[in-house]
Design a protein around this motif. Structure first.
Motif, mmCIF file in Angstrom:
data_model
loop_
_atom_site.group_PDB
_atom_site.id
_atom_site.type_symbol
_atom_site.label_atom_id
_atom_site.label_comp_id
_atom_site.label_asym_id
_atom_site.label_seq_id
_atom_site.Cartn_x
_atom_site.Cartn_y
_atom_site.Cartn_z
ATOM 1 N N SER A 1 40.276 -39.524 42.336
ATOM 2 C CA SER A 1 39.865 -38.301 41.403
ATOM 3 C C SER A 1 40.361 -38.741 39.923
ATOM 4 N N GLU A 2 41.475 -39.413 39.642
ATOM 5 C CA GLU A 2 41.672 -39.630 38.473
ATOM 6 C C GLU A 2 40.991 -40.793 37.950
ATOM 7 N N ASP A 3 40.403 -41.700 38.603
ATOM 8 C CA ASP A 3 39.478 -42.549 38.334
ATOM 9 C C ASP A 3 38.100 -41.991 37.849
ATOM 10 N N ASP A 4 37.626 -41.067 38.477
ATOM 11 C CA ASP A 4 36.461 -40.165 38.212
ATOM 12 C C ASP A 4 36.508 -39.610 36.805
ATOM 13 N N ALA A 5 37.778 -38.923 36.930
ATOM 14 C CA ALA A 5 38.128 -38.106 35.464
ATOM 15 C C ALA A 5 38.205 -39.028 34.570
ATOM 16 N N LEU A 6 38.726 -40.316 34.334
ATOM 17 C CA LEU A 6 38.610 -41.231 33.376
ATOM 18 C C LEU A 6 37.194 -41.621 33.051
ATOM 19 N N THR A 7 36.348 -41.769 34.035
ATOM 20 C CA THR A 7 35.001 -42.149 34.044
ATOM 21 C C THR A 7 34.209 -41.118 33.012
ATOM 22 N N ALA A 8 34.572 -39.987 33.218
ATOM 23 C CA ALA A 8 34.077 -38.983 32.619
ATOM 24 C C ALA A 8 34.144 -38.741 31.283
ATOM 25 N N MET A 9 35.576 -39.078 30.807
ATOM 26 C CA MET A 9 35.883 -39.062 29.400
ATOM 27 C C MET A 9 35.206 -40.350 28.781
ATOM 28 N N ARG A 10 35.089 -41.325 29.142
ATOM 29 C CA ARG A 10 34.297 -42.419 28.491
ATOM 30 C C ARG A 10 32.931 -42.146 28.598
ATOM 31 N N LEU A 11 32.382 -41.393 29.629
ATOM 32 C CA LEU A 11 30.640 -41.240 29.559
ATOM 33 C C LEU A 11 30.823 -40.201 28.433
ATOM 34 N N LEU A 12 31.448 -39.305 28.280
ATOM 35 C CA LEU A 12 31.282 -38.269 27.156
ATOM 36 C C LEU A 12 31.348 -38.856 25.843
ATOM 37 N N GLU A 13 32.323 -39.788 25.553
ATOM 38 C CA GLU A 13 32.156 -40.582 24.449
ATOM 39 C C GLU A 13 30.923 -41.559 24.118
ATOM 40 N N ASP A 14 30.229 -41.560 24.996
ATOM 41 C CA ASP A 14 29.040 -42.389 25.115
ATOM 42 C C ASP A 14 27.799 -41.423 25.259
ATOM 43 N N LYS A 15 28.013 -40.176 25.300
ATOM 44 C CA LYS A 15 26.936 -39.015 25.269
ATOM 45 C C LYS A 15 26.013 -39.035 26.255
ATOM 46 N N LYS A 16 26.633 -39.564 27.403
ATOM 47 C CA LYS A 16 25.855 -39.423 28.759
ATOM 48 C C LYS A 16 26.152 -38.433 29.473
ATOM 49 N N TYR A 17 25.727 -37.173 29.122
ATOM 50 C CA TYR A 17 26.013 -35.959 29.587
ATOM 51 C C TYR A 17 25.926 -35.666 31.275
ATOM 52 N N VAL B 1 28.599 -37.389 33.029
ATOM 53 C CA VAL B 1 29.815 -36.918 32.666
ATOM 54 C C VAL B 1 29.903 -35.830 33.588
ATOM 55 N N VAL B 2 28.713 -34.755 33.834
ATOM 56 C CA VAL B 2 28.966 -33.600 34.906
ATOM 57 C C VAL B 2 29.217 -34.303 36.286
ATOM 58 N N GLY B 3 28.442 -35.361 36.604
ATOM 59 C CA GLY B 3 28.596 -35.917 38.021
ATOM 60 C C GLY B 3 29.940 -36.441 38.207
ATOM 61 N N ALA B 4 30.633 -37.297 37.509
ATOM 62 C CA ALA B 4 31.738 -37.806 37.697
ATOM 63 C C ALA B 4 33.097 -36.817 37.734
ATOM 64 N N ALA B 5 32.939 -35.825 36.655
ATOM 65 C CA ALA B 5 33.820 -34.895 36.521
ATOM 66 C C ALA B 5 33.891 -33.881 37.696
ATOM 67 N N SER B 6 32.628 -33.634 38.169
ATOM 68 C CA SER B 6 32.590 -32.768 39.369
ATOM 69 C C SER B 6 33.112 -33.484 40.676
ATOM 70 N N ARG B 7 33.085 -34.863 40.693
ATOM 71 C CA ARG B 7 33.511 -35.218 41.987
ATOM 72 C C ARG B 7 35.060 -35.438 41.834
ATOM 73 N N ALA B 8 35.445 -35.547 40.592
ATOM 74 C CA ALA B 8 36.931 -35.758 40.327
ATOM 75 C C ALA B 8 37.501 -34.295 40.714
ATOM 76 N N VAL B 9 36.795 -33.121 40.495
ATOM 77 C CA VAL B 9 37.290 -31.731 40.736
ATOM 78 C C VAL B 9 37.262 -31.469 42.218
ATOM 79 N N ALA B 10 36.163 -32.032 42.997
ATOM 80 C CA ALA B 10 36.054 -31.963 44.301
ATOM 81 C C ALA B 10 37.219 -32.729 45.264
ATOM 82 N N THR B 11 37.770 -33.483 44.397
ATOM 83 C CA THR B 11 38.962 -34.127 45.300
ATOM 84 C C THR B 11 40.254 -34.215 44.711
ATOM 85 N N ARG B 12 40.417 -33.494 43.605
ATOM 86 C CA ARG B 12 41.696 -33.578 43.001
ATOM 87 C C ARG B 12 42.628 -32.382 43.606
#
Length: 427
Positions: free
Chosen positions: A267-283, A286-297
């Motif tokens: 889950s922490e890897d997905d959360a970090l991926t979401a942060m990097r994707l937000l910087e790249d404006k791949k929104y 971001v929603v997919g990675a962060a939602s998977r992180a929430v599902a497993t955190r």
């Protein structure tokens, strides 16, 4: 009998024991040893009863061969089961295809009248739908398509997951009878917004939830038929979401061997991926990675102390705003602020989303005030203060526009410019 046939027998018994212990990798070398020693047993079966010695050596070689043959026997048995299952389920697949084709026509009629395809759950009732201005769409119950029974689970009906006005997935539980595909929540925000955002919010790649009857697997995933408007294909409708999951897979380390959720990254890897994707404006990603992180955190041992895990709600809330879903994003920012109440950027964007969602301006003003009072030196403080002062003057503050909405407007303007140039050129 001599000692060599007895030794062959012991080796054969050991190979069978290892087979039941799951050590199939040793089957072939042990068989080779048993065969060599068994051949010696034929040559030197013993002086007392050579015939029995040769029989024992041959029997031991046959026993040692069983672990070698077992994978081939298992494969033949699997192929036979698959052939039987294919014959049994062929009428069910045909019935599903027939039902999906008929349902697609009724879905088209609904979309022609209401401008979008309906979300239909297991009850068969249409989930709430909304007009472009955000008001609830009034639906005539007689226009709601009647869902056919699911051929693979007659106690259920098929489900329908729409992609705006592009088309819809018609979903069956498939061979295993277990629903794998969570029905995305319907779009509740004013247009234009990204109709794929609800699919990203489920936190799972839709492609991994699909059963492919040609892949030789028995009952993996749901069966999904795509019905698109005016020939819109599934690939065309889901192209951006598929690209988003490819971005997520590219940036996220593979799951560890002892992962609590097999095949799903930490889950922490997905959360970090979401942060990097937000910087790249791949929104969407971001929603997919962060939602998977929430599902497993939730069962994560360091959930309360891991800032990256908490940031998942903030990041996907900000991404949903950029995708044109301020109401859905506001819910996630509220959830984030319950545990992290002193984050200025969360307060500012929550105020923005509340205003866009039609909430009372005074409620938004409280969050704008928090946005600059909590940290007057934060980058968001000037914008928060300006928005607060505008509401105090009873004027509408200047709000940032979602990226998806801006892209749509730019695309429309470019199309209009092209038409104008074509018209002027023709004259």
């Amino acid at each position: 009998m001599g000692p060599i046939p007895l030794l062959t027998t012991l080796i054969a018994v050991a190979s069978v024991i290892l087979m039941f212990g799951g050590m199939n990798g040793l089957a072939l070398p042990i068989f080779a040893v048993a065969a060599v020693i068994g051949c010696l047993g034929f040559a030197k079966p013993g002086n007392e009863n050579p015939r029995n010695g040769r029989v024992l050596a041959g029997f031991a070689i046959a026993i040692a061969f069983l672990p070698v043959a077992k994978p081939f026997i298992d494969q033949l048995a699997l192929q036979r089961r698959e052939a039987i299952r294919a014959r049994e389920t062929a009428p069910l697949y045909k019935a599903f295809d027939t039902n999906a084709a008929a349902l697609g026509q009724r879905l088209d009629a609904f979309a022609s009248k209401y401008g979008q395809y309906p979300a239909l759950g297991e009850s068969g009732a249409a989930l709430p739908m909304f007009n472009p201005d955000g008001s609830r769409l009034e639906i005539n119950p007689a226009d709601v398509p009647i869902l056919p029974k699911d051929p693979f689970a007659p106690a259920r009906v098929v489900r329908v997951a729409p992609v705006g006005n592009l088309g819809a997935l018609i979903i069956s539980v498939g061979q295993d009878g277990v629903p794998e595909m969570p029905l995305p929540q319907p779009v509740i925000d004013a247009q234009p917004n990204d109709p794929l955002a609800p699919f990203a919010l489920i936190g799972r790649d839709v492609r991994t939830l699909t059963y492919d009857p040609t892949n030789g697997a028995l009952g993996l995933g749901d069966l999904m038929a795509w019905h698109g408007r005016q020939g819109v294909t599934r690939d065309q409708a889901f192209n951006r979401l598929d690209d988003a999951w490819r971005d997520i897979d590219r940036l996220t380390p593979p799951p560890p061997p002892d992962a609590e959720y097999p095949g799903i990254p930490a889950s922490e890897d997905d959360a970090l991926t979401a942060m990097r994707l937000l910087e790249d404006k791949k929104y969407l990603a971001v929603v997919g990675a962060a939602s998977r992180a929430v599902a497993t955190r939730r069962p994560h041992p360091n959930f309360w102390g891991n800032e990256e895990l908490f940031s998942a709600d903030l990041n996907r809330g900000l991404a949903l705003f950029q995708l044109g879903h301020p109401r859905a994003g506001a819910d996630l920012l509220i959830s984030y602020l319950v545990n992290r109440p002193n984050e200025p950027i969360a307060h500012y964007y929550l105020g923005v989303m509340l205003l866009m969602g039609g909430a009372d301006a005074k409620l938004a003003a409280r969050h704008f005030a928090a946005g600059f009072q909590l940290d007057p030196n934060s980058p968001i403080a000037p914008r928060s203060a300006a928005a607060f002062e505008a509401i105090e003057r009873s004027t509408m503050p200047e709000l940032p526009q979602p990226a998806y909405r801006t892209e749509i407007e730019q695309s429309r303007n470019a199309s209009q410019t092209q038409q104008n140039q074509s018209f002027l050129g023709g004259n």
